[in-house]
Design an enzyme around this catalytic site. Sequence first.
Site, PDB file in Angstrom:
ATOM      1  N   ALA A  64     -11.632  35.651  46.591  1.00  0.00           N
ATOM      2  CA  ALA A  64     -10.491  35.765  45.690  1.00  0.00           C
ATOM      3  C   ALA A  64     -10.429  37.212  45.198  1.00  0.00           C
ATOM      4  O   ALA A  64     -11.436  37.925  45.227  1.00  0.00           O
ATOM      5  CB  ALA A  64     -10.659  34.801  44.530  1.00  0.00           C
ATOM      6  N   GLY A 109     -14.211  32.837  47.880  1.00  0.00           N
ATOM      7  CA  GLY A 109     -13.030  32.032  48.231  1.00  0.00           C
ATOM      8  C   GLY A 109     -12.782  31.973  49.736  1.00  0.00           C
ATOM      9  O   GLY A 109     -12.145  31.037  50.220  1.00  0.00           O
ATOM     10  N   GLU A 112     -15.001  29.316  50.980  1.00  0.00           N
ATOM     11  CA  GLU A 112     -14.442  28.066  50.452  1.00  0.00           C
ATOM     12  C   GLU A 112     -13.202  27.644  51.252  1.00  0.00           C
ATOM     13  O   GLU A 112     -12.979  26.467  51.493  1.00  0.00           O
ATOM     14  CB  GLU A 112     -14.119  28.244  48.959  1.00  0.00           C
ATOM     15  CG  GLU A 112     -15.399  28.360  48.119  1.00  0.00           C
ATOM     16  CD  GLU A 112     -15.156  28.842  46.696  1.00  0.00           C
ATOM     17  OE1 GLU A 112     -14.411  29.831  46.510  1.00  0.00           O
ATOM     18  OE2 GLU A 112     -15.704  28.228  45.763  1.00  0.00           O
ATOM     19  N   GLU A 132     -20.514  34.857  44.085  1.00  0.00           N
ATOM     20  CA  GLU A 132     -19.896  34.846  42.750  1.00  0.00           C
ATOM     21  C   GLU A 132     -20.860  35.108  41.600  1.00  0.00           C
ATOM     22  O   GLU A 132     -20.487  35.767  40.625  1.00  0.00           O
ATOM     23  CB  GLU A 132     -19.190  33.502  42.499  1.00  0.00           C
ATOM     24  CG  GLU A 132     -17.893  33.325  43.259  1.00  0.00           C
ATOM     25  CD  GLU A 132     -18.056  32.677  44.628  1.00  0.00           C
ATOM     26  OE1 GLU A 132     -19.193  32.684  45.166  1.00  0.00           O
ATOM     27  OE2 GLU A 132     -17.070  32.165  45.150  1.00  0.00           O
TER      28      GLU A 132
HETATM   29  N1  CO8 Z   1     -11.083  41.309  45.814  1.00  0.00           N
HETATM   30  C1  CO8 Z   1     -10.338  42.416  45.712  1.00  0.00           C
HETATM   31  N2  CO8 Z   1     -10.441  43.445  46.563  1.00  0.00           N
HETATM   32  C2  CO8 Z   1     -11.365  43.355  47.553  1.00  0.00           C
HETATM   33  C3  CO8 Z   1     -12.172  42.229  47.708  1.00  0.00           C
HETATM   34  C4  CO8 Z   1     -12.005  41.148  46.799  1.00  0.00           C
HETATM   35  N3  CO8 Z   1     -12.689  40.011  46.871  1.00  0.00           N
HETATM   36  N4  CO8 Z   1     -12.992  42.422  48.756  1.00  0.00           N
HETATM   37  C5  CO8 Z   1     -12.702  43.647  49.246  1.00  0.00           C
HETATM   38  N5  CO8 Z   1     -11.718  44.204  48.524  1.00  0.00           N
HETATM   39  C6  CO8 Z   1     -11.096  45.532  48.713  1.00  0.00           C
HETATM   40  C7  CO8 Z   1     -11.984  46.643  48.220  1.00  0.00           C
HETATM   41  O1  CO8 Z   1     -11.861  46.824  46.828  1.00  0.00           O
HETATM   42  C8  CO8 Z   1     -11.469  47.806  49.019  1.00  0.00           C
HETATM   43  O2  CO8 Z   1     -10.270  48.256  48.424  1.00  0.00           O
HETATM   44  P1  CO8 Z   1     -10.093  49.844  48.037  1.00  0.00           P
HETATM   45  O3  CO8 Z   1     -10.097  50.523  49.351  1.00  0.00           O
HETATM   46  O4  CO8 Z   1      -8.794  49.855  47.324  1.00  0.00           O
HETATM   47  O5  CO8 Z   1     -11.283  50.169  47.194  1.00  0.00           O
HETATM   48  C9  CO8 Z   1     -11.096  47.190  50.357  1.00  0.00           C
HETATM   49  O6  CO8 Z   1     -10.962  45.776  50.113  1.00  0.00           O
HETATM   50  C10 CO8 Z   1     -12.144  47.370  51.430  1.00  0.00           C
HETATM   51  O7  CO8 Z   1     -13.379  46.912  50.928  1.00  0.00           O
HETATM   52  P2  CO8 Z   1     -14.742  47.775  50.968  1.00  0.00           P
HETATM   53  O8  CO8 Z   1     -14.428  49.239  50.960  1.00  0.00           O
HETATM   54  O9  CO8 Z   1     -15.636  47.250  49.913  1.00  0.00           O
HETATM   55  O10 CO8 Z   1     -15.281  47.375  52.428  1.00  0.00           O
HETATM   56  P3  CO8 Z   1     -16.799  47.380  52.913  1.00  0.00           P
HETATM   57  O11 CO8 Z   1     -16.747  47.149  54.384  1.00  0.00           O
HETATM   58  O12 CO8 Z   1     -17.536  48.555  52.410  1.00  0.00           O
HETATM   59  O13 CO8 Z   1     -17.478  46.087  52.218  1.00  0.00           O
HETATM   60  C11 CO8 Z   1     -17.547  43.762  51.541  1.00  0.00           C
HETATM   61  C12 CO8 Z   1     -17.059  44.799  52.588  1.00  0.00           C
HETATM   62  C13 CO8 Z   1     -19.092  43.650  51.604  1.00  0.00           C
HETATM   63  C14 CO8 Z   1     -16.947  42.432  51.937  1.00  0.00           C
HETATM   64  C15 CO8 Z   1     -17.101  44.199  50.133  1.00  0.00           C
HETATM   65  O14 CO8 Z   1     -15.709  44.513  50.162  1.00  0.00           O
HETATM   66  C16 CO8 Z   1     -17.319  43.140  49.091  1.00  0.00           C
HETATM   67  O15 CO8 Z   1     -18.437  42.917  48.646  1.00  0.00           O
HETATM   68  N6  CO8 Z   1     -16.222  42.463  48.653  1.00  0.00           N
HETATM   69  C17 CO8 Z   1     -16.266  41.477  47.608  1.00  0.00           C
HETATM   70  C18 CO8 Z   1     -16.878  40.184  48.121  1.00  0.00           C
HETATM   71  C19 CO8 Z   1     -16.961  39.176  47.012  1.00  0.00           C
HETATM   72  O16 CO8 Z   1     -17.696  39.335  46.058  1.00  0.00           O
HETATM   73  N7  CO8 Z   1     -16.219  38.076  47.164  1.00  0.00           N
HETATM   74  C20 CO8 Z   1     -16.191  37.004  46.202  1.00  0.00           C
HETATM   75  C21 CO8 Z   1     -15.062  37.187  45.253  1.00  0.00           C
HETATM   76  S1  CO8 Z   1     -15.089  36.015  43.929  1.00  0.00           S
HETATM   77  C22 CO8 Z   1     -14.402  34.638  44.610  1.00  0.00           C
HETATM   78  O17 CO8 Z   1     -13.998  34.592  45.725  1.00  0.00           O
HETATM   79  C23 CO8 Z   1     -14.340  33.443  43.713  1.00  0.00           C
HETATM   80  C24 CO8 Z   1     -13.379  32.375  44.241  1.00  0.00           C
HETATM   81  C25 CO8 Z   1     -13.060  31.382  43.198  1.00  0.00           C
HETATM   82  C26 CO8 Z   1     -12.244  31.959  42.137  1.00  0.00           C
HETATM   83  C27 CO8 Z   1     -12.019  31.032  41.014  1.00  0.00           C
HETATM   84  C28 CO8 Z   1     -11.758  31.832  39.790  1.00  0.00           C
HETATM   85  C29 CO8 Z   1     -11.696  31.120  38.561  1.00  0.00           C
END
Ligand code: CO8
Length: 262
Positions: A64, A109, A112, A132
């Site tokens: 998400a 997400g 999920e 998360e």
């Molecule tokens: N949300 C928003 N933006 C994201 C997300 C995300 N989940 N994942 C990646 N991005 C964006 C980055 O911010 C980046 O944008 P920008 O260039 O503007 O900075 C772009 O995508 C590319 O990402 P990276 O540069 O980080 O790419 P890498 O190859 O270096 O890394 C990763 C890839 C390891 C996947 C890394 O992007 C990462 O760790 N992402 C987050 C993963 C994460 O923690 N996901 C879980 C999110 S929480 C969730 O899903 C909860 C669901 C239920 C919600 C219910 C709420 C109440």
Amino acid sequence: MYTLIKWEKEGPIGILTINSPDTLNALNSQVLKELDACIDDVLKDESIGALILTGEGKAFVAGADIKEMLPLDAKEGEEWGANGSRIFRKIETLPIPVIAAVNGFALGGGNELAMACDIRLASERAKFGQPEVGLGITPGFAGTQRLPRLIGPAAAKELIYTGKIIGAQEAKELGLVSRVVAPEELMDAAKELAGAIVKNSWNAVALSKKAINDGLQLEIEDALALEAKIFGECFLSPEQKEGMGAFVEKRPAQFNHTRRKE
Ligand code: CO8
């Protein structure tokens, strides 16, 4: 019509691609809205017998949208989670099989979403996890519920408590994915699987899905009664007469594919 998802049809197979690769297909409200609308369209289109869900670029879905969730308060957080869960449940209960072709990151997400599908195929490059707790939240799109049901509570707790990210092979060993294939073979494998399913009676496939999904939520005696009821329902369908008639007449079945009516 859609801006952040791509929708294609190849004969009776629908292919829905989350198409926001710059943010690794993170689920923001617009992506969720389009996903919801597309699933409604799939429900209405009775010529679709199977659906493949995948992601554009190096991610399936990286979770998400963290930037959008950052300012939420408790009520908004609950609504955000409930909205995603509602859409994923709609996918889970579609009267057709849904195959997740997991091409890359399936985190939070994203994992999920894959778990709301019937079957998961993974590219060798796919990565899975529920990170998360590292963000100060719990999984909120049914990860605490579907993951333990899929791989058992101990393995699910280990993944959720550590937030660790695992590769495709480990996901297969845990039972999270059915098969791991080379990246360039992923879509062909998903289409081949969907093709093998849609050759059969769509009604019988839909009823099998219902028997499995609903039966898993019941005690065994009730689950067996449900199966018997559903089995009986098959005999209302022209496909049962055709399928069994074809066997007796020693000819291939010619199904007139129709969706099961509720
Ligand atoms: N949300 C928003 N933006 C994201 C997300 C995300 N989940 N994942 C990646 N991005 C964006 C980055 O911010 C980046 O944008 P920008 O260039 O503007 O900075 C772009 O995508 C590319 O990402 P990276 O540069 O980080 O790419 P890498 O190859 O270096 O890394 C990763 C890839 C390891 C996947 C890394 O992007 C990462 O760790 N992402 C987050 C993963 C994460 O923690 N996901 C879980 C999110 S929480 C969730 O899903 C909860 C669901 C239920 C919600 C219910 C709420 C109440």
